[in-house]
Scaffold this active site. Structure first.
Site, mmCIF file in Angstrom:
data_model
loop_
_atom_site.group_PDB
_atom_site.id
_atom_site.type_symbol
_atom_site.label_atom_id
_atom_site.label_comp_id
_atom_site.label_asym_id
_atom_site.label_seq_id
_atom_site.Cartn_x
_atom_site.Cartn_y
_atom_site.Cartn_z
ATOM 1 C CD GLU A 188 -2.996 -1.129 2.235
ATOM 2 O OE1 GLU A 188 -3.214 -0.027 2.779
ATOM 3 O OE2 GLU A 188 -3.611 -2.171 2.530
ATOM 4 C CG HIS A 189 3.378 2.325 2.625
ATOM 5 N ND1 HIS A 189 4.702 2.100 2.887
ATOM 6 C CD2 HIS A 189 2.693 1.696 3.626
ATOM 7 C CE1 HIS A 189 4.838 1.396 3.988
ATOM 8 N NE2 HIS A 189 3.631 1.108 4.463
#
Length: 312
Positions: A166-167
């Site tokens: 997610e990042h």
């Protein structure tokens, strides 16, 4: 022998009647195959709340076909990978090896158990193709079909790896997927799944998904207003679903949802709305796989999986 004309006509009527029944059954089977009768399963994330019960208890409910153990949230760039299972156990003291009993219990029930890497909080990224290779070998030896003295979850063998990235950097996850699939050729098959956000293409996993090597893709249709359900309006979600299912080559694609309103910032769909309005439409997709829920803890609070399992 003299055969009456009326007898011939009666036989013809019986033949035509039987033929009509056969044709109707074939039509119904074709309709079912196009999706109205297609059935899927429920995937769930487990591991981020110590109050959600054990892994074995999760599988024993009979409601889940896939369980993602969340998360391995530190890896790459020369770091020693670290597992975080919240209140379930402490990897630093090797107490998470007890999870092996749960993995074996789940697999005996035919449930696929994956290790999810990434998550919303953690320190992870891949710095190079060589880094991706080294990490794939670590995963193989410590969670999959290889051997290692460290194995954080014990000696039970997981079915595969889930990418919930997610990042961080978007690079080299396609290499990681290719390496994992190649390693699976040396022993037990390695399944690969992923949890992209519903805006298409996913910023982080787009290149990895383009490898067409994913077995399962559970798209997160929440915390993303442009492509999620809004009260009384399923158009954005359905349009996004169609784009995902027509564009991504994966064995099965799942509708990812929060299991309770509190489980996400937005995107919750009431169970009766899901089963009456959404599922009958998306089940028509040839690669429909079912529903993914975040998470087991929130599902315990809401009873969501119990409300939808018969309709998925």
């Amino acid at each position: 022998m003299l055969i009456q004309k009326s007898t011939i006509m009666e036989s013809r009527r019986e033949f035509l009647s039987s033929l009509l029944v056969v044709l109707l059954l074939q039509a119904l089977l074709r309709t079912s195959a196009r999706g109205e009768g297609r059935r899927g399963g429920i995937a769930v994330y487990w591991g981020q709340n110590g109050n959600e019960g054990s892994l074995a208890d999760t599988c024993a409910t009979g409601r889940f076909a896939y369980v993602n153990i969340a998360f391995l949230n530190k890896f790459g760039g020369g770091q020693t990978p670290e597992l975080n299972l919240a209140g379930h156990c402490n990897p630093a003291t090797n107490s998470c090896r007890v999870v092996s009993d749960g993995i074996r219990a789940c697999r005996r029930l035919g449930i696929k158990v994956m290790l999810s890497i990434g998550g919303g909080i953690g320190n992870y990224s891949l710095s190079s193709t060589d880094d991706a290779l080294a990490f794939s070998i670590y995963l193989w030896n410590n969670f999959l079909g290889g051997k290692s003295a460290s194995r954080p979850l014990g000696d039970a063998v997981l079915d595969g790896v889930d990418l919930d990235v997610e990042h961080g950097s978007v690079l080299y996850y396609d290499d990681l997927v290719r390496y994992l699939k190649r390693l699976g050729k040396y022993g037990r098959r390695v399944y690969v799944s992923g949890a992209p956000q519903c805006p298409f293409p996913d910023r982080v996993l787009g290149a990895a998904l383009n490898t067409s090597l994913f077995d399962y893709v559970w798209v997160q249709f929440y915390n993303n207003p442009p492509c999620q359900y809004a009260s009384g309006n399923s158009g954005n979600l359905v349009n996004s679903w169609m784009r995902w299912t027509r564009s991504v080559k994966a064995r099965k694609i799942f509708l990812g949802l929060p299991a309770a309103p509190q489980a996400a910032g937005s995107g919750f769909i009431a169970a009766d709305v899901l089963t009456a309005e959404i599922l009958p439409v998306i089940r028509r997709s040839n690669n429909y796989g079912g529903v993914m829920l975040w998470s087991k803890y929130w599902d315990d609070q809401s009873g969501y999986s119990s409300a939808i399992v018969a309709k998925v």
